[in-house]
Scaffold this motif. Structure first.
Motif, short mmCIF file in Angstrom:
data_model
loop_
_atom_site.label_atom_id
_atom_site.label_comp_id
_atom_site.label_asym_id
_atom_site.label_seq_id
_atom_site.Cartn_x
_atom_site.Cartn_y
_atom_site.Cartn_z
N SER A 76 5.49 14.35 -9.52
CA SER A 76 5.98 13.45 -10.57
C SER A 76 4.97 12.33 -10.77
CB SER A 76 7.34 12.88 -10.17
OG SER A 76 7.18 11.98 -9.09
N GLN A 77 5.13 11.61 -11.87
CA GLN A 77 4.23 10.50 -12.14
C GLN A 77 4.34 9.44 -11.05
OE1 GLN A 77 4.49 8.99 -16.20
NE2 GLN A 77 5.16 11.01 -16.88
N ALA A 78 5.54 9.23 -10.52
CA ALA A 78 5.72 8.26 -9.44
C ALA A 78 4.98 8.71 -8.20
CB ALA A 78 7.21 8.08 -9.15
N ASP A 79 5.06 9.99 -7.88
CA ASP A 79 4.35 10.51 -6.70
C ASP A 79 2.84 10.42 -6.87
OD1 ASP A 79 6.76 11.05 -5.45
OD2 ASP A 79 6.80 13.14 -6.12
N GLN A 80 2.35 10.70 -8.08
CA GLN A 80 0.92 10.59 -8.34
C GLN A 80 0.46 9.14 -8.20
OE1 GLN A 80 -0.02 12.30 -12.17
NE2 GLN A 80 1.13 14.16 -11.73
N PHE A 81 1.26 8.22 -8.72
CA PHE A 81 0.94 6.80 -8.63
C PHE A 81 0.93 6.34 -7.17
CE2 PHE A 81 2.73 2.31 -9.22
CZ PHE A 81 1.48 1.74 -9.35
N LYS A 82 1.95 6.74 -6.42
CA LYS A 82 2.01 6.36 -5.00
C LYS A 82 0.83 6.92 -4.22
CE LYS A 82 7.01 5.83 -4.57
NZ LYS A 82 8.23 6.36 -3.91
N ALA A 83 0.46 8.16 -4.51
CA ALA A 83 -0.68 8.78 -3.82
C ALA A 83 -1.97 8.04 -4.13
CB ALA A 83 -0.80 10.24 -4.21
N PHE A 84 -2.15 7.63 -5.38
CA PHE A 84 -3.34 6.87 -5.76
C PHE A 84 -3.40 5.55 -5.00
CE2 PHE A 84 -5.32 3.51 -8.22
CZ PHE A 84 -6.58 4.03 -8.43
N VAL A 85 -2.28 4.84 -4.93
CA VAL A 85 -2.26 3.55 -4.26
C VAL A 85 -2.45 3.72 -2.76
CG1 VAL A 85 -0.85 1.50 -3.77
CG2 VAL A 85 -0.93 2.44 -6.07
N GLN A 86 -1.88 4.77 -2.18
CA GLN A 86 -2.08 5.02 -0.75
C GLN A 86 -3.55 5.25 -0.43
OE1 GLN A 86 -0.10 4.72 1.91
NE2 GLN A 86 1.46 3.96 0.50
N LYS A 87 -4.25 5.84 -1.37
CA LYS A 87 -5.67 6.14 -1.16
C LYS A 87 -6.55 4.93 -1.47
CE LYS A 87 -9.25 9.41 -2.56
NZ LYS A 87 -9.58 10.52 -3.44
N ASN A 88 -6.23 4.17 -2.52
CA ASN A 88 -7.13 3.13 -3.02
C ASN A 88 -6.60 1.71 -2.95
OD1 ASN A 88 -9.03 5.13 -3.96
ND2 ASN A 88 -7.58 5.56 -5.60
N GLY A 89 -5.32 1.50 -2.66
CA GLY A 89 -4.73 0.18 -2.75
C GLY A 89 -4.88 -0.67 -1.50
N THR A 90 -4.56 -1.95 -1.67
CA THR A 90 -4.54 -2.87 -0.54
C THR A 90 -3.23 -2.66 0.22
OG1 THR A 90 -3.46 -4.64 -1.77
CG2 THR A 90 -5.87 -4.55 -1.87
N SER A 91 -3.13 -3.29 1.38
CA SER A 91 -1.90 -3.12 2.18
C SER A 91 -0.70 -3.73 1.46
CB SER A 91 -2.08 -3.75 3.56
OG SER A 91 -2.34 -5.14 3.43
N LYS A 92 -0.87 -4.84 0.76
CA LYS A 92 0.25 -5.44 0.02
C LYS A 92 0.64 -4.56 -1.17
CE LYS A 92 -0.47 -10.19 1.35
NZ LYS A 92 -0.59 -11.58 0.91
N GLU A 93 -0.35 -3.96 -1.85
CA GLU A 93 -0.03 -3.05 -2.95
C GLU A 93 0.70 -1.82 -2.43
OE1 GLU A 93 -3.57 -3.88 -6.22
OE2 GLU A 93 -3.91 -2.39 -4.66
N LYS A 94 0.26 -1.30 -1.30
CA LYS A 94 0.94 -0.13 -0.71
C LYS A 94 2.39 -0.44 -0.40
CE LYS A 94 -3.29 1.75 1.29
NZ LYS A 94 -4.04 2.01 2.52
N ASP A 95 2.63 -1.63 0.16
CA ASP A 95 4.00 -2.03 0.48
C ASP A 95 4.84 -2.16 -0.78
OD1 ASP A 95 6.14 -2.90 2.18
OD2 ASP A 95 5.71 -4.96 1.54
#
Length: 170
Positions: free
Chosen positions: A79-98
């Motif tokens: 889903s788009q939510a899962d794709q977004f979460k996967a992108f942030v898990q790979k490229n985001g900061t710890s606060k963004e991941k949270d």
């Protein structure tokens, strides 16, 4: 006739001429054949005509789906939510991941035209604009802007009850 009347009349005539030209321009592919129908069948819309497909189109259709990498298949099915979460898990900061871990649904991120793109991100935060989710909503909007890029995009973040938490450009 007064000057304002002449300008208004000229504008109306100009709009009518543009409308007539665009209506008669059609979306033909350069063929000289005439088509007086008001709508096209589904095959004609997708392929441009109802004639048989060229050989290279048939060859592309005949390829088995197994030629695509497994990760492409997983990305398309996610889903788009899962794709977004996967992108942030790979490229985001710890606060963004949270912050993104609270995302439950993403809509409007898959189809963009760079004219007016609007995406909605739903979270499990509660309390609306006065609740706990307003700070993380800005982080979610920022992470979304990193994930998707548009000339004129707006992402809106909502809480669990559908109340606005925040928004941002992407």
């Amino acid at each position: 006739m007064g000057m304002k009347t002449k300008i208004a009349l000229g504008a109306v005539v100009g709009i009518a001429v543009i409308g007539a030209l665009s209506a008669n321009a059609g979306d033909g592919d350069g063929d000289a054949k005439s088509d007086n129908r008001t709508s096209a069948s589904a095959g004609e819309k997708a392929g441009g005509s109802s004639e048989a497909k060229p050989a290279e189109d048939k060859a592309a259709d005949d390829k088995p789906a197994d030629d695509k990498p497994a990760e492409d298949k997983a990305e398309k099915k996610a889903s788009q939510a899962d794709q977004f979460k996967a992108f942030v898990q790979k490229n985001g900061t710890s606060k963004e991941k949270d912050a993104v871990s609270h995302v439950t649904k993403v809509q409007g991120a898959d189809e963009q035209n760079d004219i007016l793109d609007a995406a909605d991100v739903y979270t499990d935060f509660t309390g609306g604009i006065m609740g706990e989710g307003t700070g993380p909503a800005k982080l979610i909007a920022s992470a979304f802007a990193d994930w998707k890029d548009s000339e004129n995009g707006l992402v809106t973040i909502y809480d669990a009850d559908g109340e606005l938490l925040g928004n941002g450009q992407f």
